[in-house]
Enzyme design. Structure first.
Site, short mmCIF file in Angstrom:
data_model
loop_
_atom_site.label_atom_id
_atom_site.label_comp_id
_atom_site.label_asym_id
_atom_site.label_seq_id
_atom_site.Cartn_x
_atom_site.Cartn_y
_atom_site.Cartn_z
N CYS A 138 17.90 63.69 -11.76
CA CYS A 138 19.07 64.29 -11.11
C CYS A 138 18.91 64.25 -9.59
O CYS A 138 18.21 65.09 -9.01
CB CYS A 138 19.27 65.73 -11.58
SG CYS A 138 20.73 66.52 -10.87
N CYS A 141 20.29 67.32 -7.82
CA CYS A 141 19.42 68.49 -7.95
C CYS A 141 18.22 68.40 -7.01
O CYS A 141 17.83 69.38 -6.37
CB CYS A 141 18.90 68.63 -9.38
SG CYS A 141 20.16 68.56 -10.66
N ASP A 142 17.58 67.24 -6.95
CA ASP A 142 16.26 67.11 -6.34
C ASP A 142 16.19 66.23 -5.10
O ASP A 142 15.14 66.13 -4.46
CB ASP A 142 15.27 66.57 -7.38
CG ASP A 142 15.15 67.49 -8.60
OD1 ASP A 142 15.25 68.72 -8.41
OD2 ASP A 142 14.99 66.98 -9.71
#
Length: 314
Positions: A138, A141-142
């Site tokens: 992701c 997300c990261d």
């Protein structure tokens, strides 16, 4: 062969942000929900390290710790959180029947499906070993953790192009590893990455090994035409080859799209089966974020509560 029958007003299948949020709302409404965690208690966040984009955690939080907080909050209001997996369902009549671990049959007035989705992986040892240590499925997300660094992303669809573009706004360089000599992505998305000076597309290329001991330091890739290998020095490796919704036991019963994501009535979490609701990544292939999953978990609990009230089952 089942040997035990139990009844509940609300059964929640799955224990990620969607399932636990549904449990919090349902239990606060006095519906005494039962939640079965599934094969991965806490969902995908349990294999995520730092979570910095969920509201309310100004210093960030570890994914497993966050899911433990969700669980405790659900239990505080009376949710029965149980370890177990739904193995079969019968939604042909009322109450709905869900079989857990081929042993227990739950008769539920309402069912909230929060079984999530699982990222597809390349299946190499180094990918699994470095998951959460520079390997991620992701970018949204990261990606922030790799600001100003060089990264690589694997994939050739719209999601891969979208995430490569996202990473290019944060990172110094983005290598896009494409297995064939063409992409599956829409033309507009292909044009976007091809025109981006910070994205280098490696055509006909496959990942051989992700390098590093405790964190990603590089990746070895091979050109399928020339058979030549090279090492890319990177600190982040993103896999964007798709997700698979964990909805197999509902096929042929619940309406789904062609890839297995559950279809819900727009503006609600209602499925084609009365009294069955779906939330989180099992029905969301677009956003796939913890905060959006939690939001639909809230919606599912409210929809279930209203349904029970309309049937005078609460």
């Amino acid at each position: 062969m089942t040997s035990e029958i139990e009844k509940t007003k609300v059964l929640i299948i799955g224990s990620g942000p969607a399932g636990y949020t549904a449990a919090i709302y349902a239990s606060r409404a006095g519906l005494s929900p039962i939640l079965y965690t599934g094969a991965q208690p806490g969902g995908q966040l349990t294999i995520t390290t730092d979570v910095e984009n969920y509201p309310g955690y100004p210093d960030g939080i570890m994914g497993p710790e966050m899911m433990e907080d969700f669980r405790k909050q659900a239990e505080r209001f009376g949710t029965q959180v149980r370890y177990g997996m739904a193995t079969a369902v019968d939604f042909s009549g009322h109450p709905h029947k869900v079989i857990i671990d081929d042993q227990i049959t739950i008769h539920a007035d309402t069912v909230i499906i929060s079984t999530g989705a699982s990222a597809k992986w390349l299946g190499i040892e180094s990918e699994e070993r470095l998951n959460g240590k520079g390997v991620s499925a992701c970018a949204v997300c990261d990606g922030f953790f790799f600001k100003g660094q060089d990264v690589a992303i694997v994939g050739a669809g719209d999601t891969a192009c979208e995430e490569a573009s996202y990473l290019s706004n944060i990172c110094t360089k983005v290598y896009m590893i494409v297995r064939r000599d063409e992409m599956r992505a829409s033309q507009i998305m292909q044009n976007r990455v091809m025109k981006n000076p910070k994205i280098e597309i490696l055509w006909n290329t496959e990942t051989v090994e992700i390098l590093g001991e405790d964190e990603v330091t590089g990746v070895t890739v091979k050109n399928n035409v020339t058979n030549l290998t090279q090492v890319l020095k990177i600190s982040g490796f993103f896999v964007a080859i798709g997700h698979e919704p964990n909805t197999g036991i509902f096929k042929g019963i619940i309406d789904m799209d062609e890839t297995g994501y559950i279809l819900t009535v727009p503006g609600s979490t209602r499925t084609n089966i009365e009294g069955v609701f779906a939330s989180g990544d099992a029905q969301d292939h677009i956003y796939r974020q913890a905060v959006t999953a939690a939001g639909t978990g809230c919606m599912a609990a409210l929809d279930a509560e209203r349904y029970l009230a309309s049937k005078e089952l609460s």
